[in-house]
Structure formats: C-alpha cells, structure tokens
Scaffold this active site. Structure first.
Site, PDB file in Angstrom:
ATOM      1  N   THR A  13       0.876  -1.272   0.062  1.00 57.42           N
ATOM      2  CA  THR A  13       0.086  -0.064  -0.032  1.00 57.42           C
ATOM      3  C   THR A  13       0.789   1.096   0.038  1.00 57.42           C
ATOM      4  O   THR A  13       2.204   1.246   0.380  1.00 57.42           O
ATOM      5  CB  THR A  13      -0.930  -0.163   1.329  1.00 57.42           C
ATOM      6  N   GLY A  14       0.402   2.376  -0.709  1.00 57.52           N
ATOM      7  CA  GLY A  14       1.132   3.585  -0.663  1.00 57.52           C
ATOM      8  C   GLY A  14       2.277   3.367  -1.315  1.00 57.52           C
ATOM      9  O   GLY A  14       3.624   3.873  -0.773  1.00 57.52           O
ATOM     10  N   SER A  15       2.603   2.888  -2.569  1.00 57.82           N
ATOM     11  CA  SER A  15       3.728   2.298  -3.064  1.00 57.82           C
ATOM     12  C   SER A  15       4.203   3.011  -4.544  1.00 57.82           C
ATOM     13  O   SER A  15       4.759   2.484  -5.252  1.00 57.82           O
ATOM     14  CB  SER A  15       3.705   0.898  -3.487  1.00 57.82           C
ATOM     15  N   THR A  16       3.448   4.293  -4.853  1.00 57.55           N
ATOM     16  CA  THR A  16       3.780   5.013  -6.154  1.00 57.55           C
ATOM     17  C   THR A  16       5.190   5.773  -5.853  1.00 57.55           C
ATOM     18  O   THR A  16       5.703   6.176  -7.052  1.00 57.55           O
ATOM     19  CB  THR A  16       2.585   5.933  -6.238  1.00 57.55           C
ATOM     20  N   GLY A  18       8.751   6.796  -2.883  1.00 59.36           N
ATOM     21  CA  GLY A  18       9.307   6.558  -1.541  1.00 59.36           C
ATOM     22  C   GLY A  18       9.400   5.305  -1.164  1.00 59.36           C
ATOM     23  O   GLY A  18      10.099   4.258  -1.833  1.00 59.36           O
ATOM     24  N   ILE A  19       9.298   4.931   0.234  1.00 61.38           N
ATOM     25  CA  ILE A  19       9.649   3.468   0.744  1.00 61.38           C
ATOM     26  C   ILE A  19       8.976   2.441   0.432  1.00 61.38           C
ATOM     27  O   ILE A  19       9.195   1.427  -0.150  1.00 61.38           O
ATOM     28  CB  ILE A  19       9.393   3.679   2.356  1.00 61.38           C
ATOM     29  N   GLY A  20       7.478   2.903  -0.127  1.00 64.21           N
ATOM     30  CA  GLY A  20       6.560   2.046  -0.602  1.00 64.21           C
ATOM     31  C   GLY A  20       7.037   1.422  -1.784  1.00 64.21           C
ATOM     32  O   GLY A  20       6.850   0.307  -2.195  1.00 64.21           O
ATOM     33  N   SER A 139       7.720   3.141  12.481  1.00 63.18           N
ATOM     34  CA  SER A 139       8.675   4.515  12.475  1.00 63.18           C
ATOM     35  C   SER A 139       9.366   4.520  13.851  1.00 63.18           C
ATOM     36  O   SER A 139       8.923   4.099  14.810  1.00 63.18           O
ATOM     37  CB  SER A 139       8.190   5.843  12.188  1.00 63.18           C
ATOM     38  N   TYR A 152       1.476  12.197  14.432  1.00 61.80           N
ATOM     39  CA  TYR A 152       2.295  11.003  13.698  1.00 61.80           C
ATOM     40  C   TYR A 152       2.886   9.894  14.534  1.00 61.80           C
ATOM     41  O   TYR A 152       2.471   8.543  14.241  1.00 61.80           O
ATOM     42  CB  TYR A 152       3.222  11.568  12.666  1.00 61.80           C
TER      43      TYR A 152
END
Length: 262
Positions: A13-16, A18-20, A139, A152
């Site tokens: 998820t959230g992989s477009t 950065g880390i993803g 994190s 956060y």
C-alpha cells in the site's frame, strides 16, 4: 542469501513513491508479483510503468484505502495476496496544541485503520493456506515521539500494537505478522519536510546534515536512510528465512532509538 518469492503475490500500500515504491521493487526483484497502490489511478499506472522498466511483474491496484469505496476497489483488483505490506502513511510537522480533532482522526484513519482494514481482509486467506506475511511499516517516531508531530508518532505506536495483536490471531498458522521500524529516511516528501524545518535555501546535503544535527542527533548512522535499505528488511521478512520471526518490531532505524529493544 538467495530469496525466492516466485509464485507469491504481494500488495504494497502507498507504493507509488518513496519507501513503498522501493519495497515494491525489492519484492518484484525477488520474484513476487506485486500490486502497486495509491489513491490516484494515473499515478499508480505511472508507477507500474516506471517500476516495470527495470523488470519484474507489477499490476495496478488504485484506491483510497481510508474509504470503504477505495478499499473495495483495491480488494477487487487484488482479491488475494500472500504478502501484505502496509506502507501507506502521512506525516507532517505541527505544534502539539494546534492539532485539532479532525487532524487526529485523519492520521489515525490513514496510518492505522487502513492497515487494520487490509489485514482483516487478507489474513483469513493466508491462514487458510497456512502461509502468509503481513508487515506494517512503522517508524522510530512510534518509540521516540517527536515533539513536532506527536499525532504521527501516536499513529505509528498504534501500528506496533496492531501488528502484535494480529500476530496473536495468526499464532500457529504459518502466517507471520511484524512491524518494521523505519528510521529517518530519504524520500521526496522528507526533503520537503526537512526544508520546512531548516533553512530552505540550504543545498540538500547541508540541509540534511543540519536536520540530523538539530532534530535527530541520536542517530548513530548520522545520515538519512535510503528507501532501499528499508526494502531489504521487508524482502527478508517476506521470505521463508524469516519463518520464526513474528509479533516483532524490527528496527531499520540507523540506531536512532536509544534502546536495546524497541
């Protein structure tokens, strides 16, 4: 160590970006078929094309997982997975007393409930097949709450509890559930974050050093972590080599958290 994930399907998820995106690339490099997720179809399709240029098998799974409709779209695109990596998350600095109720809810719903929703959907299939991997990207802020973004930090602390709880649900099934505690990592979003805290006119290398010196002085690495370094841990945890590691919070934090245990 040769990690072979051939025949496995993963959703990150959230992989477009950065880390993803680095995790998606790492899993595909080990042979997995990887579903790329983001809220906007165009950005997901662009990421699939970009990641696929280096080889590997990727498919698009667009949808906003913080909504029922978006989650339904993702589940329709990827009905079943062997490896689930919940990398989706938002972050930003805000003075503690200026965080209103809506912002608290937004961070919890985006950073925590999306992971709960995907795990609840995919975990039964993994248990039924007696094999599966669930990983939640947490994190250092989960353990060392940053004064400039306690909302956060709260959400990432909650992820540690979510991971441990679902690991208990999967006990004895061959399915593992873990958290990965990522330290300060170099991504485009973090560059903007860093420049928002230090002199925005500083060149990047100087800005990074100033940020680590002023805001993350306890880092033993004394630099930002590259996304690929986080991905290496995720790929290992997705493999058969990590079959006895579950319910854990594994640190890739550059020694940032001043503790022997998380």
């Amino acid at each position: 160590m040769l990690i072979d994930l051939a025949g496995k399907t993963a959703l990150v998820t959230g992989s477009t970006q950065g880390i993803g995106a680095a995790i998606a690339a790492g899993l595909a490099g080990a042979g997995a078929r990887v579903a790329v997720n983001g809220r906007v179809r165009e950005s997901v399709e662009a990421a699939v094309e970009r990641l696929g240029a280096d080889g590997g098998e990727f498919l698009a799974a667009p949808g906003d997982l913080s909504t029922d409709e978006g989650a339904g779209a993702v589940f329709a695109a990827v009905p079943d997975v062997d490896i689930l990596v919940n990398s989706l998350g938002i972050f930003g600095a805000r003075p503690a007393l200026e965080i209103d109720d809506a912002e608290w809810r937004r961070y919890f719903e985006t950073n925590v409930l999306t992971a709960v929703r995907t795990t609840r959907h995919y975990l039964p299939g993994m248990i039924g097949r007696s094999w599966g991997r669930v990983q939640n990207i947490a994190s250092d802020s989960a353990v060392a709450i940053p004064a400039e973004m306690i909302h956060y930090g709260m959400s990432k602390t909650a992820l540690l509890a979510v991971s441990r709880g679902f690991a208990k649900k999967a006990a004895g099934t061959g399915v593992t559930v873990n958290s990965v505690i990522a330290g300060p990592t170099h991504t485009g979003g973090v560059e903007d974050f860093v420049h928002g805290l230090v002199d925005p006119d500083l060149p990047w290398d100087e800005a990074q050093r100033a940020f680590m010196r002023e805001y993350r002085p306890q880092s033993l690495l004394q630099r930002l972590i590259e996304p690929e370094e986080i991905a290496h841990m995720v790929v290992y945890l997705s493999s058969s080599f990590a079959s006895a590691t579950t319910g854990g919070a594994l640190r890739v934090d550059g020694g940032y958290v001043d503790s022997i245990l998380p």
